[in-house]
Design an enzyme around this catalytic site. Structure first.
Site, mmCIF file in Angstrom:
data_model
loop_
_atom_site.group_PDB
_atom_site.id
_atom_site.type_symbol
_atom_site.label_atom_id
_atom_site.label_comp_id
_atom_site.label_asym_id
_atom_site.label_seq_id
_atom_site.Cartn_x
_atom_site.Cartn_y
_atom_site.Cartn_z
ATOM 1 C CG ASP A 91 -1.934 -1.092 1.260
ATOM 2 O OD1 ASP A 91 -1.812 -2.040 0.455
ATOM 3 O OD2 ASP A 91 -2.861 -1.008 2.087
ATOM 4 C CE LYS A 95 -4.788 1.927 3.261
ATOM 5 N NZ LYS A 95 -3.623 1.201 3.792
ATOM 6 C CE LYS A 151 -6.322 -1.512 3.264
ATOM 7 N NZ LYS A 151 -4.950 -2.060 3.462
#
Length: 216
Positions: free
Chosen positions: A89, A151, A179
């Site tokens: 991430d 995300k 996400k």
């Protein structure tokens, strides 16, 4: 929907100890969460514990500010993959996005995707610091750069995931998954995020959320 398989069981506090990381892995195995999400220094340890299980190892790159050089993010990703990370991430370069330096932002993501060698890359856009137009642009750049997810948040800035941001990202990410992360502490919030397009949840309250679901 198997809610547990949408959860990245997360522990990113800088003061997290080895014992806490080991416990996080044990919990993830017990609840069969999708992954553990931890800082890069713990990737090898988590890989050792989780290898052969259904629980993936997820780590963070350029975290939490996103202001590292692109070369640093590339190297950090390369090291994480060597240590056993299955997913990364990464935080975008927020300042460059807000400066309109879109090619720099795109290249930043591209280099992480390259270093990840086919592993899943999620791009943290830090929605709380962006205008609506900037959020849309960030999603499009992530898509162009070959990422797998966008995300919402690091959880370390001024706010976490918001339902309207998840919806906006889903509509503008060109088919990328979304996400939601930051401030998701109960079942109701988790389900709202999923209803509005979240494919994955980054939470530290995963056990509480699953227990709440089982009480229904």
């Amino acid at each position: 929907m198997e809610l547990n398989r949408m959860i990245d069981h997360t522990l990113l506090k800088p003061e997290s100890t080895e014992k806490q990381i080991e416990n996080l892995c044990k919990e993830a195995l017990e609840y069969n969460f999708k992954s553990v999400c931890i800082n890069p220094c713990w990737v090898a340890k988590c890989h050792e514990i989780l290898n052969g299980s259904e629980v993936s190892v997820c780590t963070v790159i350029g975290f939490p500010l996103g202001a590292n050089s692109t070369n640093t993010k590339f190297y950090e990703t390369e090291e994480a993959i060597k240590d056993g990370a299955d997913e990364v991430d990464m935080v975008i370069n927020i300042g460059k996005l807000k400066s309109g330096l879109y090619e720099d932002v795109k290249r930043d993501i591209e280099e992480v995707v390259k270093a990840a060698k086919g592993k899943i890359v999620k791009v943290i856009i830090e929605t709380c610091l962006l205008s609506e137009d900037e959020k849309i642009k960030a999603c499009k750049l992530a898509k162009e750069a070959g990422a797998d997810f966008v995300k919402t948040s690091t959880g370390f800035s001024t706010a976490g995931a918001k339902v309207q941001d998840v919806k906006l990202m889903k509509e503008n990410a060109g088919g990328l998954k979304v996400k939601a992360s930051g401030g998701i502490r109960d079942l109701k919030t988790a389900e709202e995020m999923i209803k509005n397009g979240a494919d994955r949840l980054g939470v530290s309250a995963g056990i509480e959320i699953i227990k709440e679901l089982k009480l229904r």
